[in-house]
Scaffold this motif. Structure first.
Motif, PDB file in Angstrom:
ATOM      1  N   PHE A 124      12.220  -0.277  17.663  1.00  7.91           N
ATOM      2  CA  PHE A 124      10.948   0.266  17.188  1.00  7.91           C
ATOM      3  C   PHE A 124      10.256   1.096  18.267  1.00  7.91           C
ATOM      4  O   PHE A 124      10.354   0.800  19.456  1.00  7.91           O
ATOM      5  N   ASP A 125       9.514   2.122  17.819  1.00  9.74           N
ATOM      6  CA  ASP A 125       8.776   2.972  18.749  1.00  9.74           C
ATOM      7  C   ASP A 125       7.492   2.322  19.232  1.00  9.74           C
ATOM      8  O   ASP A 125       6.953   2.698  20.267  1.00  9.74           O
ATOM      9  N   LEU A 126       6.977   1.370  18.465  1.00 11.93           N
ATOM     10  CA  LEU A 126       5.741   0.689  18.847  1.00 11.93           C
ATOM     11  C   LEU A 126       5.922  -0.803  18.635  1.00 11.93           C
ATOM     12  O   LEU A 126       6.194  -1.258  17.518  1.00 11.93           O
ATOM     13  N   VAL A 127       5.790  -1.571  19.729  1.00 11.52           N
ATOM     14  CA  VAL A 127       5.970  -3.020  19.663  1.00 11.52           C
ATOM     15  C   VAL A 127       4.741  -3.704  20.245  1.00 11.52           C
ATOM     16  O   VAL A 127       4.285  -3.352  21.337  1.00 11.52           O
ATOM     17  N   PHE A 128       4.216  -4.657  19.507  1.00 10.51           N
ATOM     18  CA  PHE A 128       3.152  -5.524  20.002  1.00 10.51           C
ATOM     19  C   PHE A 128       3.772  -6.881  20.315  1.00 10.51           C
ATOM     20  O   PHE A 128       4.475  -7.451  19.477  1.00 10.51           O
ATOM     21  N   GLY A 142       1.408  -3.531   8.317  1.00 11.33           N
ATOM     22  CA  GLY A 142       2.231  -2.821   7.347  1.00 11.33           C
ATOM     23  C   GLY A 142       2.620  -1.417   7.762  1.00 11.33           C
ATOM     24  O   GLY A 142       3.220  -0.679   6.969  1.00 11.33           O
ATOM     25  N   VAL A 143       2.314  -1.027   8.989  1.00  9.63           N
ATOM     26  CA  VAL A 143       2.628   0.326   9.447  1.00  9.63           C
ATOM     27  C   VAL A 143       4.119   0.435   9.779  1.00  9.63           C
ATOM     28  O   VAL A 143       4.650  -0.330  10.577  1.00  9.63           O
ATOM     29  N   ARG A 144       4.777   1.387   9.167  1.00 10.74           N
ATOM     30  CA  ARG A 144       6.205   1.589   9.397  1.00 10.74           C
ATOM     31  C   ARG A 144       6.455   2.062  10.823  1.00 10.74           C
ATOM     32  O   ARG A 144       5.776   2.955  11.328  1.00 10.74           O
ATOM     33  N   GLY A 145       7.421   1.456  11.473  1.00 10.38           N
ATOM     34  CA  GLY A 145       7.747   1.831  12.844  1.00 10.38           C
ATOM     35  C   GLY A 145       7.078   0.972  13.886  1.00 10.38           C
ATOM     36  O   GLY A 145       7.359   1.108  15.075  1.00 10.38           O
TER      37      GLY A 145
END
Length: 314
Positions: free
Chosen positions: A119-123, A277-280
């Motif tokens: 993923f481009d964005l990981v929390f 729910g944001v894709r990516g």
């Protein structure tokens, strides 16, 4: 190694090559493989592994052309990015993922590493000692060494200094250094002092106070926001919208250690509530079982959790 790829039609060849062969140039530069368009044929020349990766990228773009009838620059960038990530996606003999020589030690850490690959964005949210920061830095260094990105950007809110930092002595680096020590510690362990210092001097690794990132766009970068529980909602939105082309971002924090003024909602908690729910984007939650520091750390975390539960119940 030389190889020829025959495309299905002239239309597919035009879509794949892009205006003035722009897409071909992007793929060539990314993998250092010579690509010569010849009608509906692409002639590849280079080392075996890069040629194989270019073949995979072209196959993905042919699928895009078949579905959409057109191939955009962003499609090429996504195909290149996806293929490059496979270069560091290897696991140890026990099945645990390895990144920059660091082996994930728990199931939660393994899920975290794999999320950063995909993923481009990981929390990543979890208590102290779960490796949130260390593994993020390891992933950033791996991406840099594999030419997936051109720089690493490290940011952390300086809550104690009110994000102004002006009264501290020294230049910007000296002012923000006390707040970035966990990131420095991880970099030193993974890269060594000499290489870390050289990369910082050449701005390959950039230290940027969160307050100074407004208005910027981070292209070709691996950005890490540490201690994100101490961001306000507006600061979090500002950081997340800095993400540029061919970039990735990891946000780490511990929502049990919020130092913001009373009544101010943590930007990390707010992001968790609205971005699921944001894709990516991917959210990873680590727990006490993922703590890999001294044995006492897990016991301390458990004791505080039990105490807080008791206070809420009473």
């Amino acid at each position: 190694m030389k190889e020829s790829i025959l495309l299905e039609s002239e239309d597919e060849a035009i879509a794949l090559r892009g205006s003035r062969d722009r897409h071909v140039a992007m793929i060539r530069d990314a993998f250092r493989v010579e690509i010569i368009p010849d009608g509906t044929t692409l002639r590849l020349s280079g080392e075996a592994e890069p040629v194989a990766r270019v073949r995979n990228v072209i196959a993905r773009l042919c699928e895009v052309a078949g579905q959409k009838g057109v191939v955009r620059v962003v499609d090429v960038e996504e195909a290149i990015s996806g293929e490059r990530r496979l270069e560091v996606s290897h696991d140890g003999k026990d099945g645990m993922p390895i990144v920059s020589g660091v082996v994930a030690r728990t199931g939660g850490q393994a899920a975290y590493v794999r999320a950063m690959r995909k993923f481009d964005l990981v929390f990543c949210i979890g208590p102290a000692g779960t490796g949130k920061t260390y593994l993020a830095v390891a992933a950033a260094v791996a991406a840099l060494k594999e030419n997936q990105v051109r720089r690493i950007v490290l940011a952390r809110p300086a809550v104690e200094a009110g994000e102004k930092l002006g009264y501290l002595p020294g230049d910007m680096h000296a002012k923000v250094n006390p707040y970035l020590m966990p990131l420095y510690d991880a970099l030193r362990d993974i890269m060594g002092v000499e290489q870390m210092t050289r990369y910082i001097e050449h701005n390959i690794i950039e230290i940027s106070p969160l307050a100074y990132m407004r208005g910027r766009t981070l292209n070709d970068a691996f950005a890490i926001l540490d201690e994100a529980q101490n961001c306000t909602k507006m600061q979090m939105k500002m950081f997340l919208t800095r993400l540029g082309m061919r970039s990735r971002s990891v946000v780490t924090g511990d929502i049990s250690q919020v130092d913001l003024p009373s009544g101010e909602m943590s930007g990390l908690m707010h992001a968790c509530s609205i971005l699921g729910g944001v894709r990516g984007a991917k959210f990873i939650r680590l727990g006490p079982k993922d703590i890999v520091r001294h044995r006492l750390v897990q016991d301390i975390v458990d004791a505080y959790d039990a105490h807080e539960r008791g206070e809420r119940e009473s």
